[in-house]
Design an enzyme around this catalytic site. Structure first.
Site, PDB file in Angstrom:
ATOM      1  N   HIS A  86       1.688   4.659  -2.745  1.00 20.36           N
ATOM      2  CA  HIS A  86       1.837   6.102  -2.506  1.00 20.36           C
ATOM      3  C   HIS A  86       3.224   6.594  -2.945  1.00 20.36           C
ATOM      4  O   HIS A  86       3.366   7.618  -3.605  1.00 20.36           O
ATOM      5  CB  HIS A  86       1.665   6.409  -1.006  1.00 20.36           C
ATOM      6  CG  HIS A  86       0.239   6.357  -0.520  1.00 20.36           C
ATOM      7  ND1 HIS A  86      -0.752   7.158  -1.047  1.00 20.36           N
ATOM      8  CD2 HIS A  86      -0.348   5.614   0.460  1.00 20.36           C
ATOM      9  CE1 HIS A  86      -1.897   6.915  -0.409  1.00 20.36           C
ATOM     10  NE2 HIS A  86      -1.687   5.979   0.503  1.00 20.36           N
ATOM     11  N   HIS A 109       0.835  -1.206   0.000  1.00 23.60           N
ATOM     12  CA  HIS A 109       0.000   0.000   0.000  1.00 23.60           C
ATOM     13  C   HIS A 109       0.877   1.267   0.000  1.00 23.60           C
ATOM     14  O   HIS A 109       0.705   2.157  -0.844  1.00 23.60           O
ATOM     15  CB  HIS A 109      -0.912  -0.032   1.242  1.00 23.60           C
ATOM     16  CG  HIS A 109      -1.811   1.150   1.376  1.00 23.60           C
ATOM     17  ND1 HIS A 109      -3.133   1.130   0.989  1.00 23.60           N
ATOM     18  CD2 HIS A 109      -1.592   2.406   1.848  1.00 23.60           C
ATOM     19  CE1 HIS A 109      -3.683   2.317   1.218  1.00 23.60           C
ATOM     20  NE2 HIS A 109      -2.767   3.107   1.747  1.00 23.60           N
ATOM     21  N   GLU A 110       1.818   1.319   0.909  1.00 22.96           N
ATOM     22  CA  GLU A 110       2.672   2.516   0.996  1.00 22.96           C
ATOM     23  C   GLU A 110       3.567   2.650  -0.233  1.00 22.96           C
ATOM     24  O   GLU A 110       3.888   3.762  -0.646  1.00 22.96           O
ATOM     25  CB  GLU A 110       3.495   2.503   2.286  1.00 22.96           C
ATOM     26  CG  GLU A 110       2.680   2.507   3.583  1.00 22.96           C
ATOM     27  CD  GLU A 110       1.650   3.638   3.671  1.00 22.96           C
ATOM     28  OE1 GLU A 110       1.861   4.705   3.043  1.00 22.96           O
ATOM     29  OE2 GLU A 110       0.612   3.438   4.331  1.00 22.96           O
ATOM     30  N   GLU A 128      -4.611   7.814  -3.095  1.00 16.55           N
ATOM     31  CA  GLU A 128      -5.134   6.551  -2.562  1.00 16.55           C
ATOM     32  C   GLU A 128      -5.431   5.569  -3.698  1.00 16.55           C
ATOM     33  O   GLU A 128      -5.357   4.345  -3.499  1.00 16.55           O
ATOM     34  CB  GLU A 128      -6.393   6.834  -1.734  1.00 16.55           C
ATOM     35  CG  GLU A 128      -6.870   5.674  -0.889  1.00 16.55           C
ATOM     36  CD  GLU A 128      -6.022   5.415   0.367  1.00 16.55           C
ATOM     37  OE1 GLU A 128      -5.066   6.163   0.638  1.00 16.55           O
ATOM     38  OE2 GLU A 128      -6.334   4.446   1.073  1.00 16.55           O
TER      39      GLU A 128
END
Lengths: 492, 492
Positions: free
Chosen positions: B261, B257-258, B287
């Protein structure tokens, strides 16, 4: 609100931003991804521009004018003195000159590093000439009619002058050269420690020693970096160290050295936090703390007996097999060209050489082209050995490549101050060796905190030492200490 | 020099200082000594004051006025649009209101945390009332006659409105509730992975996956922190993760997830570095990157077959013993109260609940005192379960306690955008699953970089998605994807 409280509010924000700058430097040397370097230069540049604008803000002059007559409290007067001093100096350097120096020194370190790797002084000489010329202009601007070299010194050791240092160093040099000669001619030799020392165990031991010397890990941390340093102030003072698999003293003593610097910053009374008094008063006084931790305490017979025991616990039997042999190994005096690898006896001779040469570079009596010859001649006179190549001679240190002139003498001044402090604390703590031998430098570090560290920059540098010791500082105690310690180790 | 170049020079320094602020936040969450916290607050405060002064500098208005008619280049116009937008907003909030909000939210997070630990909503209610009242004032000031909630949204998702989101979310909710009900009523259950997973091995695997997803470690680093986050931009984009000895998916998927980003920030064309275009355009688009990396790619059948193999290599035989069972375990839909622990199906229902309630808090139709009841009623309607205690209900999220209103909907907007992007990239990359099964998301991450990431904030959020996909964004692709994927897993 008075002018003083307005000024201190403004100053506090500046100090907080200066701390941020320190945090960026720490980050850069420890954890920053390597690809971030160019962007980081812009980040630091933007922050430095903010700091410069604040430090030259004309409101500071107005506040100072209004406050200097009105404040009578000792702390307020000391704050005003520090702010006035910094403000006056910042005002004197023309912006164009400061920018040109920043431009040249942003690339000169790289040129120096390449020249050193290539053993090619000529490749660095034109850059050094530029730096010396710009530094002479800066010194003249700062001196405002006074002595240019003193004006440079003032950045690192406010109040020191070339004349006073020349007198002090003139007294040091012959006795150090003579002591060095006696040791080199002695029959007795010190053993060198050899072996293989796992890095993780070294780091564990170094953390133990850092805490024994009072380093507060709740307000600091220890990381690895290429060059050991201490960074930050107040509640966030971080140190770095390095490890060598074959030389555990490298990690251990560079840590104890940096803990000395850090203990000074951590030890300052919190009432001074984020004020001009909330930091070490000068490079010389700072170095006195790192040196007394590292040498007079860390390399003492009593404390090395504890280190010997802990290293034996950690690494098993050592190649030097008694506390006495270990003490001699820790304090081994060995020939060498490199200042940073030097021992307590020879270190100051390295510094004195640089002090004499850099004064001549700044006063123009030594052209840059003649630097290698002047260096080598002086080195042979003091050390009895001919320099074999530039990286072992005048290309060994980074300082001049980044415009640091007037910085070197603070190393020896730090040793002199450490000598004074050590003599005084030994008088006050007759049983110190018992505690040191048990691995506890606490009485000594507590004495230093009480007499010196907690006051921060309340008093000027010499007055800081005089307040702690009860005497004007002089080179005598350092010389007496070195002659006694090494005379005994080498039987000379 | 034109007004535009003057403005961009000024802006570049502001962006560099904003990066410094990001570095401080990273430091605080990863390496800062705990005793440094109060001093750090002053450091950040001083830097934020500098940033605020720069962002409200009246010269920006003059430069904008002069440049807006003169520049025709797409990039210049986009930069001017972003700067004008931010400048207008910063001008609208009275300094006293901004200061009061900062004062209240500097302590409210602590009050919320204590209330949550004590399961005592009443202990937090007065603080939340203050925050809501101040936020309503701020929203009115920002709206300048427009819709207050939209003015708050605009901080996180420029151009979005409550009406457009209400329409989109209104279409999502019934199909998500229905899908959730079908899954909960299904005969087929997904297994849960159990076992003991050594932390060091988890971190090694997570680094491997981060790099497989294109995270550039020369311009970033991975550390552990309490809450995973991505921080910084351009050449210095760092992520954090966390480990749980019994749940390796926590570390793995929070990292992926990170990385989503971070890949957005790292992927922006360097020509936009330290300009208003050199960062993700909105929270929703940001997101979309983290979610498509984590879910549509990272939790795909194809890629989980690779993770299954690598986890078996790393940890030995797993409690779920086939790629298919592993895929079901990764995508397990389970009842639960906590948004951050939720799965792809239920996550958006958590967000929609918050969106509806926070609009009512801001328009005044929901008094703070009635929040728990409103929360619990809505939760039971959508999830079929009664909330058992405040920490599982309206006290679970930190957002409102620090004044984040208008932020929650960007989570679901990100999922909607991820759905659109995923549909488009699957059309363009018919063989993607073959590469995913081999552990290589490169074609998909390359597509995202080319179509979206490299453009940074060049286009407004919706236009950014439309440019990448060739279509106006809508909730349809996300719903189709979820119904197909989970319908197949659960046979519903």
């Amino acid at each position: 609100m008075t002018a003083y409280t307005d000024l201190m509010t403004f100053q506090r924000e500046t100090e907080a931003l200066a701390q941020v700058s320190g945090r960026l430097e720490w980050d850069q040397e420890t954890v920053m991804p390597r690809g971030a370097a160019p962007q980081r230069a812009e980040e630091i540049g933007a922050l430095e521009a903010v700091l410069h604008a604040r430090r030259t803000d004309p409101r500071i002059g107005d506040w100072l004018d209004a406050a200097e007559g009105a404040e009578t409290d000792e702390v307020a007067r000391a704050n005003l003195r520090r702010i006035r001093h910094a403000y006056t100096r910042t005002q004197r350097v023309p912006a164009r000159l400061a920018a040109e120096l920043a431009r040249v020194t942003s690339v000169s370190q790289g040129i120096w590093a390449e020249a050193r790797a290539a053993e090619d002084f000529a490749a660095f000489a034109p850059t050094l000439e530029q730096i010396v010329a710009l530094t002479r202009d800066k010194a003249a601007a700062l001196a405002d009619g006074g002595a240019p070299y003193d004006a440079l010194l003032d950045d690192y050791e406010p109040g020191a002058t070339a004349d006073s240092l020349t007198a002090m160093f003139g007294a040091l040099r012959p006795r150090l050269v003579a002591l060095r000669d006696r040791i080199m001619g002695a029959e007795r030799r010190s053993p060198a420690l050899s072996g293989d020392f796992p890095e993780a165990a070294q780091m564990a031991l170094t953390r133990e020693m850092a805490q024994a010397f009072g380093y507060d890990m709740t307000r600091g941390r220890i990381d690895k970096a290429v060059h050991p340093f201490s960074s930050g102030g107040g509640a966030d003072v971080r140190i770095t160290t390095r490890t060598s698999a074959t030389d555990p003293f490298n990690c251990l003593y560079s840590t104890i050295h940096e803990v000395g610097h850090a203990a000074y910053e951590q030890g300052i009374d919190p009432v001074h936090a984020l004020t001009p008094l909330g930091q070490g008063v000068s490079m010389g006084v700072h170095e006195s703390q790192s040196r007394i931790y590292e040498n007079q305490l860390g390399r003492s017979r009593a404390f090395t007996s504890h280190i010997f025991a802990r290293m034996t616990d950690t690494f098993g039997p050592l190649s030097v097999d008694s506390p006495e042999a270990f003490y001699a190994a820790v304090n081994r005096v060995h020939p060498g060209f490199i200042r940073t690898e030097s021992d307590e006896v020879q270190y100051n001779l390295h510094v004195l050489l640089r002090f004499d040469l850099e004064r001549r570079l700044i006063d123009g009596s030594l052209p840059v082209a003649d630097l290698p010859e002047a260096w080598n001649t002086r080195f042979e006179a003091d050390f009895g050995v001919a320099v074999d190549r530039p990286s072992n001679g005048c290309l060994q240190d980074v300082h001049w490549s980044v415009g640091l002139f007037g910085y070197f003498p603070t190393y020896t001044l730090g040793n002199v101050y450490a000598g004074c402090l050590h003599a005084a604390l030994r008088r006050d703590l007759p049983d110190l060796d018992t505690r040191l031998a048990a691995g506890d430098p606490g009485p000594a570090t507590g004495w230093l905190r009480d007499k010196l560290q907690r006051h921060g920059a309340l008093r000027p540098p010499r007055a800081t030492i005089a307040h702690a010791t009860g005497e004007e500082p002089s080179e005598g105690p350092l010389l007496d200490y070195l002659e006694a310690k090494f005379g005994e180790i080498y039987g000379v």
